[in-house]
Design a protein around this motif. Sequence first.
Motif, PDB file in Angstrom:
ATOM      1  N   LEU A 246       7.289  -9.243   5.175  1.00  0.00           N
ATOM      2  CA  LEU A 246       6.132 -10.082   5.508  1.00  0.00           C
ATOM      3  C   LEU A 246       4.830  -9.289   5.396  1.00  0.00           C
ATOM      4  CD1 LEU A 246       7.677 -11.765   8.676  1.00  0.00           C
ATOM      5  CD2 LEU A 246       7.370 -12.856   6.443  1.00  0.00           C
ATOM      6  N   PRO A 247       4.527  -8.733   4.241  1.00  0.00           N
ATOM      7  CA  PRO A 247       3.323  -7.887   4.133  1.00  0.00           C
ATOM      8  C   PRO A 247       2.025  -8.633   4.440  1.00  0.00           C
ATOM      9  CG  PRO A 247       4.199  -8.434   1.956  1.00  0.00           C
ATOM     10  CD  PRO A 247       5.220  -8.875   2.943  1.00  0.00           C
ATOM     11  N   LYS A 248       1.992  -9.943   4.227  1.00  0.00           N
ATOM     12  CA  LYS A 248       0.773 -10.705   4.495  1.00  0.00           C
ATOM     13  C   LYS A 248       0.599 -11.038   5.973  1.00  0.00           C
ATOM     14  CE  LYS A 248       0.633 -12.895  -0.080  1.00  0.00           C
ATOM     15  NZ  LYS A 248       0.634 -14.182  -0.826  1.00  0.00           N
ATOM     16  N   ALA A 249       1.625 -10.779   6.781  1.00  0.00           N
ATOM     17  CA  ALA A 249       1.557 -11.137   8.192  1.00  0.00           C
ATOM     18  C   ALA A 249       1.330  -9.937   9.100  1.00  0.00           C
ATOM     19  CB  ALA A 249       2.849 -11.850   8.612  1.00  0.00           C
ATOM     20  N   VAL A 250       1.771  -8.761   8.683  1.00  0.00           N
ATOM     21  CA  VAL A 250       1.756  -7.610   9.595  1.00  0.00           C
ATOM     22  C   VAL A 250       0.423  -6.881   9.519  1.00  0.00           C
ATOM     23  CG1 VAL A 250       4.258  -7.329   9.434  1.00  0.00           C
ATOM     24  CG2 VAL A 250       2.780  -6.057   7.881  1.00  0.00           C
TER      25      VAL A 250
END
Length: 699
Positions: free
Chosen positions: A609-613
Amino acid sequence: MTAVDRLHPGVAHHIVNTLGWRTLRPLQEAAIEPVLAGDDALLLAPTAGGKTEAAVFPALTAMAEGAWTGISVLYLCPLRALLNNLHPRIAGYASWLGCTAGLWHGDTSATQRRRLRLERPDILLTTPESLEAMLVSTLTDPRQVFADLRMVIVDEVHAFAGDDRGWHLLAVLERLSRIAGRRVQRIGLSATVGNPGDLLHWLQGTNAAHRPGTVVAPSAPPGPTPAIDVTLDYVGGVDNAATVIAALHRGEKRLAFCDSRAQVEQLALALRAKGVRTFVSHSSLAADERRQAEQAFAEARDCVIVATATLELGVDVGDLDRVIQLDAPRTVASFLQRLGRTGRRPGTDRNTLFLATKHDTLLKAAGLLNLWLDGYVEPVVPPPRPRHIAAQQILALCLQEHRIGGGTWPSWYGDLAIFDQTTPAIVEWLVQSGHLDRDTGMLAIGPQTERRYGRRHFMELLTVFAAAPEFTVLHGRREVGSTDAIVLTMKVDGPRVIVLGGRAWKVTHIDWNRQRCYVEPTDLPGRSLWHGFLPPESWSLAQAQRRVLLGADPDVTWSNRSVQALAAVRRERADHAWAGGSVVEAREDEHRWWTWAGRRANATIAAALPKAVVDGARLDDHMVRLRRDLTAGELRHLVDAVDVERLAAPDIDERAVAGLKFGDVLPPHLAVATLAERAADPVGAAEILSAPLRWVNSP
């Protein structure tokens, strides 16, 4: 014919008349037949279960019946202290049949080593690192020394298998079998583990296809078993822990475990300040300091020895009354080892007193005790993808053989699992980087290996575990131990004072070139500090702590302080656990996803989840940091888009390769890939990503 009748008459005679034993313990009886049949075997029993004798008695019988000569049996241990402790006992058993046992490790003097080369013992006690040093030494011809090898006994085999020392051990055993010209029998001794069959298969290495393997783990005999007394207390700090220890169980011998050297020193100093006779044992103390402390403790009463896990693995410290645990060990297996140090005298209880110094460690201790009460013991899982050990072994083999055929070196290792499809690329990179020389198809040690590892007879190449550089601490000519360089470089006002061996020392001189620190005793306050990192918590332990937050109290004795402290923890963290799944705590600075999944699973979730963390956020065992502007709907959409069947390994900073021993002799992309695969838990991550999610706004 009984199992005991299969033992050599001389061994059976001395068991009765020298040891005064009427019978053997169940494990000792059950091990005789498979060991004498030539099976590889894993002998399982709790601490003080008689594992050493279970292996050595039939080994002596096999030596006598087979007329074995030379060094025919190796006894390997993970710790020098354990070898020192076992050597007199095993040498005594060997003498029953006119045999000898020798001791060889890093503390063995040059004079003793010369004697052992000239007068080879029948049984050699050593470590895998010292064993490999003998293989590559110019003073030792391994084809003569190990030509008669028939059996290897590996004590505390679970301690090897859980890290890269285990892969190194297996590789060295394969080389020894090649030198001896036979498949050497392998006997592993272990405390209780969750997957004994897997552990035995791992220990067998390439033997598994050629030699039977037997797990020997007899049930406890009928009759009374020691009662178990486990108490959980909350003390709120190390000084308070010292106060409790000083007040309780006076007149008894107590062993206090801490899980860091700094905490050991802090507790020992506080105990001595309260007039408690205190001894210290950890890996940064000089060998003589450790031996003196352990010997004094074994003979004393009304005292405390404060130790790291170095005293978890079977070192005899005499007739122990109490075990005390500051905070919590990392595994149930470690707790069982420590608990098993008590209750050995008839009529005494097995006992452990947990003293939690923080709320977090109280929660961890309660979670671990629930796992124990559920009968859970961690499986021993060797670390995956040991490519760096493959590179080390190729270099070590070239050092041993001087020159080795580029196409023939694999025959030394067979299909051992440390080598895989990436190995040819590793060899090629070693040649291109100058670590190996290649001439007419032959491989030899190259100039880069000489520069990087050539000092001290390549000892750094033969040591698989990484250790931060430390300064030797000297009081006059006596070595006290070693300390991290950071404690000598930090800015201080006034005299520089360090704590080592439970005593304060004023630094009088630092020899930066020779990495030596000279000290004298002082009453001034000091500090201890070592570089290090806490290993990641397992999925099981993290989930057990979540269950405690949700109301699962272990059925042990609780002090009033611990009851009140846990109630406070549950109030403080009421929004961090939900019975139906995981929780996202929405905060003003960042959102926190309380997964209780362990650091490896959380790293895998973050990679998915690179866009969330939060970019570059520190990894945690219990939660994942999310962007503050993320909404519940956006997170649900991103999670639903993840293919949980094909989770990617976490991203690894190339600078982290410095922490992987021998990572610098791998192609950079393979070093990073190795770390990434070891940092992942796709199974745990998939379970969290597939479970319901609750969004809670933090007040």
